[in-house]
Design a protein around this motif. Structure first.
Motif, PDB file in Angstrom:
ATOM      1  N   MET A 119     -58.919  36.600  16.279  1.00 33.76           N
ATOM      2  CA  MET A 119     -59.988  35.688  15.925  1.00 33.76           C
ATOM      3  C   MET A 119     -59.484  34.249  15.998  1.00 33.76           C
ATOM      4  O   MET A 119     -58.333  33.972  15.671  1.00 33.76           O
ATOM      5  CB  MET A 119     -60.460  36.033  14.507  1.00 33.76           C
ATOM      6  N   ILE A 120     -60.351  33.366  16.411  1.00 26.56           N
ATOM      7  CA  ILE A 120     -59.931  31.972  16.543  1.00 26.56           C
ATOM      8  C   ILE A 120     -60.175  31.218  15.231  1.00 26.56           C
ATOM      9  O   ILE A 120     -61.067  31.537  14.462  1.00 26.56           O
ATOM     10  CB  ILE A 120     -60.644  31.294  17.732  1.00 26.56           C
ATOM     11  N   ASN A 121     -59.358  30.195  14.993  1.00 29.30           N
ATOM     12  CA  ASN A 121     -59.460  29.429  13.756  1.00 29.30           C
ATOM     13  C   ASN A 121     -60.491  28.300  13.894  1.00 29.30           C
ATOM     14  O   ASN A 121     -61.047  28.077  14.966  1.00 29.30           O
ATOM     15  CB  ASN A 121     -58.085  28.900  13.328  1.00 29.30           C
ATOM     16  N   LYS A 122     -60.721  27.578  12.794  1.00 32.04           N
ATOM     17  CA  LYS A 122     -61.761  26.544  12.778  1.00 32.04           C
ATOM     18  C   LYS A 122     -61.458  25.419  13.770  1.00 32.04           C
ATOM     19  O   LYS A 122     -62.359  24.937  14.453  1.00 32.04           O
ATOM     20  CB  LYS A 122     -61.944  25.982  11.373  1.00 32.04           C
ATOM     21  N   LEU A 123     -60.211  25.009  13.861  1.00 34.07           N
ATOM     22  CA  LEU A 123     -59.853  23.939  14.794  1.00 34.07           C
ATOM     23  C   LEU A 123     -60.169  24.356  16.235  1.00 34.07           C
ATOM     24  O   LEU A 123     -60.702  23.561  17.015  1.00 34.07           O
ATOM     25  CB  LEU A 123     -58.375  23.566  14.658  1.00 34.07           C
ATOM     26  N   GLU A 124     -59.860  25.598  16.581  1.00 33.35           N
ATOM     27  CA  GLU A 124     -60.159  26.089  17.928  1.00 33.35           C
ATOM     28  C   GLU A 124     -61.670  26.142  18.159  1.00 33.35           C
ATOM     29  O   GLU A 124     -62.157  25.798  19.236  1.00 33.35           O
ATOM     30  CB  GLU A 124     -59.534  27.466  18.143  1.00 33.35           C
ATOM     31  N   LYS A 125     -62.418  26.553  17.143  1.00 30.96           N
ATOM     32  CA  LYS A 125     -63.884  26.590  17.258  1.00 30.96           C
ATOM     33  C   LYS A 125     -64.447  25.194  17.464  1.00 30.96           C
ATOM     34  O   LYS A 125     -65.321  24.980  18.315  1.00 30.96           O
ATOM     35  CB  LYS A 125     -64.504  27.225  16.012  1.00 30.96           C
ATOM     36  N   LEU A 126     -63.949  24.233  16.690  1.00 26.01           N
ATOM     37  CA  LEU A 126     -64.406  22.849  16.848  1.00 26.01           C
ATOM     38  C   LEU A 126     -64.043  22.314  18.222  1.00 26.01           C
ATOM     39  O   LEU A 126     -64.827  21.595  18.847  1.00 26.01           O
ATOM     40  CB  LEU A 126     -63.808  21.968  15.753  1.00 26.01           C
ATOM     41  N   SER A 127     -62.871  22.688  18.707  1.00 26.55           N
ATOM     42  CA  SER A 127     -62.434  22.273  20.034  1.00 26.55           C
ATOM     43  C   SER A 127     -63.348  22.860  21.120  1.00 26.55           C
ATOM     44  O   SER A 127     -63.720  22.160  22.066  1.00 26.55           O
ATOM     45  CB  SER A 127     -60.987  22.698  20.270  1.00 26.55           C
ATOM     46  N   LEU A 128     -63.707  24.144  20.966  1.00 31.88           N
ATOM     47  CA  LEU A 128     -64.614  24.773  21.929  1.00 31.88           C
ATOM     48  C   LEU A 128     -65.943  24.047  21.972  1.00 31.88           C
ATOM     49  O   LEU A 128     -66.480  23.758  23.050  1.00 31.88           O
ATOM     50  CB  LEU A 128     -64.865  26.239  21.552  1.00 31.88           C
ATOM     51  N   PRO A 156     -65.568  13.290  19.669  1.00 34.69           N
ATOM     52  CA  PRO A 156     -64.916  14.483  20.240  1.00 34.69           C
ATOM     53  C   PRO A 156     -63.501  14.644  19.686  1.00 34.69           C
ATOM     54  O   PRO A 156     -62.857  13.673  19.309  1.00 34.69           O
ATOM     55  CB  PRO A 156     -64.892  14.191  21.738  1.00 34.69           C
ATOM     56  N   ILE A 157     -63.076  15.895  19.624  1.00 34.64           N
ATOM     57  CA  ILE A 157     -61.703  16.158  19.192  1.00 34.64           C
ATOM     58  C   ILE A 157     -60.893  16.619  20.402  1.00 34.64           C
ATOM     59  O   ILE A 157     -61.451  17.014  21.424  1.00 34.64           O
ATOM     60  CB  ILE A 157     -61.638  17.190  18.046  1.00 34.64           C
ATOM     61  N   ASP A 158     -59.590  16.567  20.247  1.00 35.25           N
ATOM     62  CA  ASP A 158     -58.705  16.943  21.339  1.00 35.25           C
ATOM     63  C   ASP A 158     -58.882  18.412  21.706  1.00 35.25           C
ATOM     64  O   ASP A 158     -59.146  19.259  20.849  1.00 35.25           O
ATOM     65  CB  ASP A 158     -57.244  16.697  20.966  1.00 35.25           C
TER      66      ASP A 158
END
Length: 137
Positions: free
Chosen positions: A1-10, A53-55
């Motif tokens: 499962m992906i974490n919140k930072l990865e979800k925000l990045s997506l 936007p985030i990195d």
């Protein structure tokens, strides 16, 4: 499962994809909001990402990258159905995002080629997965 930072990045990546032509139309906005809900991202975080936007965070999971690429395919189709956009411009945009995600150029090209043969240019998820599975093995 992906974490919140990865979800925000997506989601941030999808917003950048939609803003590639400098604006997000209402249909794209609603689609992105639906993806945010699917990813369990709050409306407040979603609204923040629209202007901030985030990195990019590279997903480790190949299957998660395929799912994200499919979302981008759907987003591209929404954009092209709403605005009479140049297909090659959208295809180049999708191709570059796919490469940045670390997907094989052969698979991306095959998806772009096959899009033309499906109704509304929407490649079914099982077909898309098979394309990437074949190239991955």
């Amino acid at each position: 499962m992906i974490n919140k930072l990865e979800k925000l990045s997506l989601l941030s990546e999808m917003i950048a994809f939609a803003k590639y032509d400098n604006e997000i139309n209402r249909i794209e906005y609603n689609f992105l909001l639906g993806v945010a809900k699917q990813l369990d991202i709050s409306r407040q975080d979603f609204d923040y990402l629209l202007d901030n936007p985030i990195d990019y965070t590279h997903l480790k999971s190949h299957s998660e990258r395929i799912v994200q690429f499919h979302r981008l395919v759907l987003l591209l189709n929404i954009e092209q159905n709403f605005v009479d956009n140049n297909n090659s411009k959208g295809a180049i945009k999708l191709y570059n995002f796919g490469l940045r995600m670390g997907l094989s150029h052969e698979s991306i090209n095959k998806v772009l080629y096959l899009m033309e043969s499906f109704p509304n240019k929407i490649v079914p998820p099982d077909v898309l997965i098979d394309i990437f599975k074949t190239q991955y093995n």
